[in-house]
Design a protein around this motif. Sequence first.
Motif, PDB file in Angstrom:
ATOM      1  N   LYS A   1       0.891  -1.108  -0.129  1.00 29.49           N
ATOM      2  CA  LYS A   1       0.179   0.098  -0.024  1.00 29.49           C
ATOM      3  C   LYS A   1       1.041   1.138  -0.054  1.00 29.49           C
ATOM      4  CE  LYS A   1      -4.060   1.751   2.279  1.00 29.49           C
ATOM      5  NZ  LYS A   1      -3.346   3.033   3.212  1.00 29.49           N
ATOM      6  N   ASN A   2       2.001   1.273   0.682  1.00 27.81           N
ATOM      7  CA  ASN A   2       2.947   2.437   0.803  1.00 27.81           C
ATOM      8  C   ASN A   2       3.561   2.618  -0.885  1.00 27.81           C
ATOM      9  OD1 ASN A   2       2.885   2.787   3.868  1.00 27.81           O
ATOM     10  ND2 ASN A   2       4.163   0.966   3.655  1.00 27.81           N
ATOM     11  N   HIS A   3       3.833   1.655  -1.362  1.00 27.51           N
ATOM     12  CA  HIS A   3       4.325   1.940  -2.634  1.00 27.51           C
ATOM     13  C   HIS A   3       3.244   2.296  -3.656  1.00 27.51           C
ATOM     14  CE1 HIS A   3       6.637   1.296  -6.205  1.00 27.51           C
ATOM     15  NE2 HIS A   3       5.765   0.292  -6.924  1.00 27.51           N
ATOM     16  N   ALA A   4       2.254   1.641  -3.588  1.00 21.28           N
ATOM     17  CA  ALA A   4       0.993   2.029  -4.629  1.00 21.28           C
ATOM     18  C   ALA A   4       0.816   3.477  -4.332  1.00 21.28           C
ATOM     19  CB  ALA A   4      -0.019   1.087  -4.416  1.00 21.28           C
ATOM     20  N   PHE A   5       0.520   3.870  -2.953  1.00 19.34           N
ATOM     21  CA  PHE A   5       0.183   5.185  -2.496  1.00 19.34           C
ATOM     22  C   PHE A   5       1.327   6.366  -3.126  1.00 19.34           C
ATOM     23  CE2 PHE A   5      -0.021   8.953   0.137  1.00 19.34           C
ATOM     24  CZ  PHE A   5      -1.383   9.281  -0.119  1.00 19.34           C
TER      25      PHE A   5
ATOM     26  N   ARG B   1      -1.112  10.939  -9.689  1.00 16.36           N
ATOM     27  CA  ARG B   1      -2.421  11.490  -9.906  1.00 16.36           C
ATOM     28  C   ARG B   1      -2.551  12.454  -8.760  1.00 16.36           C
ATOM     29  NH1 ARG B   1      -2.032   6.121 -11.137  1.00 16.36           N
ATOM     30  NH2 ARG B   1      -2.464   5.577  -8.884  1.00 16.36           N
ATOM     31  N   GLY B   2      -1.797  12.617  -7.710  1.00 11.25           N
ATOM     32  CA  GLY B   2      -1.877  13.176  -6.713  1.00 11.25           C
ATOM     33  C   GLY B   2      -2.435  12.583  -5.488  1.00 11.25           C
ATOM     34  N   PRO B   3      -2.519  12.924  -4.377  1.00  8.67           N
ATOM     35  CA  PRO B   3      -2.898  12.175  -3.061  1.00  8.67           C
ATOM     36  C   PRO B   3      -4.342  11.877  -3.051  1.00  8.67           C
ATOM     37  CG  PRO B   3      -2.435  14.537  -2.308  1.00  8.67           C
ATOM     38  CD  PRO B   3      -1.788  14.335  -3.741  1.00  8.67           C
ATOM     39  N   GLU B   4      -5.223  12.688  -3.737  1.00 10.19           N
ATOM     40  CA  GLU B   4      -6.554  12.356  -3.836  1.00 10.19           C
ATOM     41  C   GLU B   4      -7.148  11.145  -4.410  1.00 10.19           C
ATOM     42  OE1 GLU B   4      -5.311  15.360  -4.634  1.00 10.19           O
ATOM     43  OE2 GLU B   4      -5.644  16.460  -3.082  1.00 10.19           O
ATOM     44  N   ASN B   5      -6.260  11.106  -5.670  1.00 16.77           N
ATOM     45  CA  ASN B   5      -6.418   9.906  -6.488  1.00 16.77           C
ATOM     46  C   ASN B   5      -5.362   8.765  -6.763  1.00 16.77           C
ATOM     47  OD1 ASN B   5      -9.076  11.136  -7.653  1.00 16.77           O
ATOM     48  ND2 ASN B   5      -7.781  12.595  -8.207  1.00 16.77           N
ATOM     49  N   ALA B   6      -4.485   8.691  -5.443  1.00 16.97           N
ATOM     50  CA  ALA B   6      -3.346   7.911  -5.475  1.00 16.97           C
ATOM     51  C   ALA B   6      -3.625   6.384  -5.647  1.00 16.97           C
ATOM     52  CB  ALA B   6      -2.593   7.943  -4.214  1.00 16.97           C
ATOM     53  N   LEU B   7      -4.667   5.849  -4.918  1.00 24.86           N
ATOM     54  CA  LEU B   7      -5.168   4.205  -5.269  1.00 24.86           C
ATOM     55  C   LEU B   7      -6.233   4.343  -5.873  1.00 24.86           C
ATOM     56  CD1 LEU B   7      -4.503   3.309  -1.367  1.00 24.86           C
ATOM     57  CD2 LEU B   7      -3.101   2.774  -3.374  1.00 24.86           C
ATOM     58  N   PRO B   8      -6.148   3.562  -6.733  1.00 22.11           N
ATOM     59  CA  PRO B   8      -7.595   3.262  -7.492  1.00 22.11           C
ATOM     60  C   PRO B   8      -8.747   2.363  -6.786  1.00 22.11           C
ATOM     61  CG  PRO B   8      -5.616   2.076  -8.532  1.00 22.11           C
ATOM     62  CD  PRO B   8      -5.123   2.711  -7.302  1.00 22.11           C
ATOM     63  N   ALA B   9      -9.787   2.741  -6.983  1.00 22.45           N
ATOM     64  CA  ALA B   9     -10.867   2.373  -6.022  1.00 22.45           C
ATOM     65  C   ALA B   9     -10.829   0.946  -5.650  1.00 22.45           C
ATOM     66  CB  ALA B   9     -12.406   2.680  -6.653  1.00 22.45           C
TER      67      ALA B   9
ATOM     68  N   PRO C   1      -5.824  -8.085  -5.034  1.00 18.89           N
ATOM     69  CA  PRO C   1      -4.612  -8.076  -5.425  1.00 18.89           C
ATOM     70  C   PRO C   1      -4.448  -7.629  -6.967  1.00 18.89           C
ATOM     71  CG  PRO C   1      -4.617 -10.146  -4.357  1.00 18.89           C
ATOM     72  CD  PRO C   1      -6.320  -9.543  -4.451  1.00 18.89           C
ATOM     73  N   ILE C   2      -3.676  -6.464  -7.151  1.00 15.35           N
ATOM     74  CA  ILE C   2      -3.595  -5.863  -8.501  1.00 15.35           C
ATOM     75  C   ILE C   2      -2.197  -6.748  -9.212  1.00 15.35           C
ATOM     76  CG2 ILE C   2      -3.436  -3.874  -9.946  1.00 15.35           C
ATOM     77  CD1 ILE C   2      -5.984  -4.170  -8.799  1.00 15.35           C
ATOM     78  N   GLY C   3      -2.364  -7.141 -10.606  1.00 15.86           N
ATOM     79  CA  GLY C   3      -1.219  -7.930 -11.083  1.00 15.86           C
ATOM     80  C   GLY C   3      -1.357  -7.771 -12.619  1.00 15.86           C
ATOM     81  N   TYR C   4      -0.053  -8.194 -12.943  1.00 17.75           N
ATOM     82  CA  TYR C   4      -0.139  -8.525 -14.627  1.00 17.75           C
ATOM     83  C   TYR C   4       0.557  -9.390 -14.953  1.00 17.75           C
ATOM     84  CZ  TYR C   4       4.534  -6.584 -14.472  1.00 17.75           C
ATOM     85  OH  TYR C   4       5.796  -6.256 -14.334  1.00 17.75           O
ATOM     86  N   ASN C   5       0.366 -10.156 -16.073  1.00 16.89           N
ATOM     87  CA  ASN C   5       1.343 -11.300 -16.394  1.00 16.89           C
ATOM     88  C   ASN C   5       2.640 -10.874 -17.132  1.00 16.89           C
ATOM     89  OD1 ASN C   5      -0.362 -13.499 -15.587  1.00 16.89           O
ATOM     90  ND2 ASN C   5      -1.697 -12.887 -17.327  1.00 16.89           N
TER      91      ASN C   5
ATOM     92  N   GLU D   1      -2.396  -3.042   8.307  1.00 16.25           N
ATOM     93  CA  GLU D   1      -3.862  -2.826   8.620  1.00 16.25           C
ATOM     94  C   GLU D   1      -4.788  -2.749   7.431  1.00 16.25           C
ATOM     95  OE1 GLU D   1      -6.439   0.339  11.659  1.00 16.25           O
ATOM     96  OE2 GLU D   1      -4.435   0.433  11.179  1.00 16.25           O
ATOM     97  N   ARG D   2      -5.819  -3.402   7.653  1.00 14.93           N
ATOM     98  CA  ARG D   2      -6.819  -3.357   6.534  1.00 14.93           C
ATOM     99  C   ARG D   2      -7.746  -2.055   6.455  1.00 14.93           C
ATOM    100  NH1 ARG D   2      -5.568  -6.660   3.184  1.00 14.93           N
ATOM    101  NH2 ARG D   2      -4.850  -8.654   3.743  1.00 14.93           N
ATOM    102  N   VAL D   3      -8.067  -1.525   5.354  1.00 20.44           N
ATOM    103  CA  VAL D   3      -8.724  -0.380   5.178  1.00 20.44           C
ATOM    104  C   VAL D   3     -10.345  -0.602   5.356  1.00 20.44           C
ATOM    105  CG1 VAL D   3      -9.434   1.346   3.522  1.00 20.44           C
ATOM    106  CG2 VAL D   3      -7.063   1.046   3.936  1.00 20.44           C
TER     107      VAL D   3
END
Length: 403
Positions: free
Chosen positions: A126-130, A137-145, A151-155, A271-273
């Motif tokens: 979460k720290n890295h993604a934020f 994108r700025g702090p207001e939109n730092a994390l996608p909904a 878990p977000i990933g790619y092949n 900690e879970r959001v």
Amino acid sequence: MAKQPRRSWIAAANKEDCDFPIQNLPFGVFSTADSAPRCGVAIGDMIVDLAECEARGLLDAKGSFARPHLNDFIALGRPAWDRIRERLTELLAEDGNQDTPLVAMADATLHLPIRVTEFTDFYASKNHAFNVGVLFRGPENALPAQWTHMPIGYNGRASSVVVSGTDIRRPMGQVKGDDGPVWTACKRLDLELELGAIVGADSNLGERVSVEQAEQMIFGYVLLNDWSARDIQAWEYQPLGPFQSKALGTTISPWVVTQAALEPFRSAGAERVNPLLPYLQEERPGFYDMTVGWTMNGQRMGHTNYNVMYFSSAQQLAHHTGSGCPMRVGDLLGSGTISGPEINETGALLEMTQGGKNPVTVNGESRTFIQDGDEIGLYGYAQGSGYRIGFGPCTGTVLPASE
């Protein structure tokens, strides 16, 4: 009086700062001037020649230890993993068999420990993604909904996974120019400090596995540096995500630290959001109290603890099968960059330099991103009482682009 840790008849394994005590016994693949690649186990400054152990009747792994990868042994399943680990502990303990065949680590060449069948990279800190989200994108939109829900990933590319010590060529690629794309050598080359989980059992097409089942499917872990061409990535990643910017190379450590060795260090994660959907809920903590960090040209840079992560490897594996995607022995799952909350705890230069705005000093020289000739190293260990469970080196040196 504190209980003393178990000791080995191999003296180097009993040093408190040794990465490979008898409590660890990580698996890898090695060769010597006189032998082809074969399976081994690290202990102190030595390697147990598992193929020779089988030949002498000290171990039984169905002939799998003579292979140039661990896949065939891993495919034997968890009962075999536990049985071989228990037997090796007997052989290497203080009162064990001092005729166990060994090779000096200094005389061995280490190889890619597994035949990597597939590689998937996640984004689970979460720290890295934020931090990265704030930059773009700025702090207001730092994390996608959806970020805190799954878990977000790619092949990625299994073909460019390499073992520690392999040089990495700076990539060429398209980047955004003032009047359109420009073909150029990457100018913003970066590292990513990650932990890689190695899948140890198959699943079937159309079959989902639970988090508990996924936990049982993981054989062990390696350090993982998923090298990143940030400028190439910025131009290519929308709408389908990274492609060539992440295919230049992924470096892993040569020794696979088993899940069994890390069991005493289980820890809760971040900690879970919000509550997770039932298919991602864990009955017990899926993280480890483990120091991880990285160096540049020998200087220690970022460091943190693996237990800052938001999604565990078991949760990532369970989510991976959510659509019925089959998994294979030898699949490699990258945790995503491991970053703590502070700037000196970040696992990538992108974060540490705030996108290149704030250079860092490395051995008296200024850096924003990686230059040709720079060596990046990862390290990781779980500290016990009088011993540590370490991963050994995970290094790569950057070569100039082939223009």
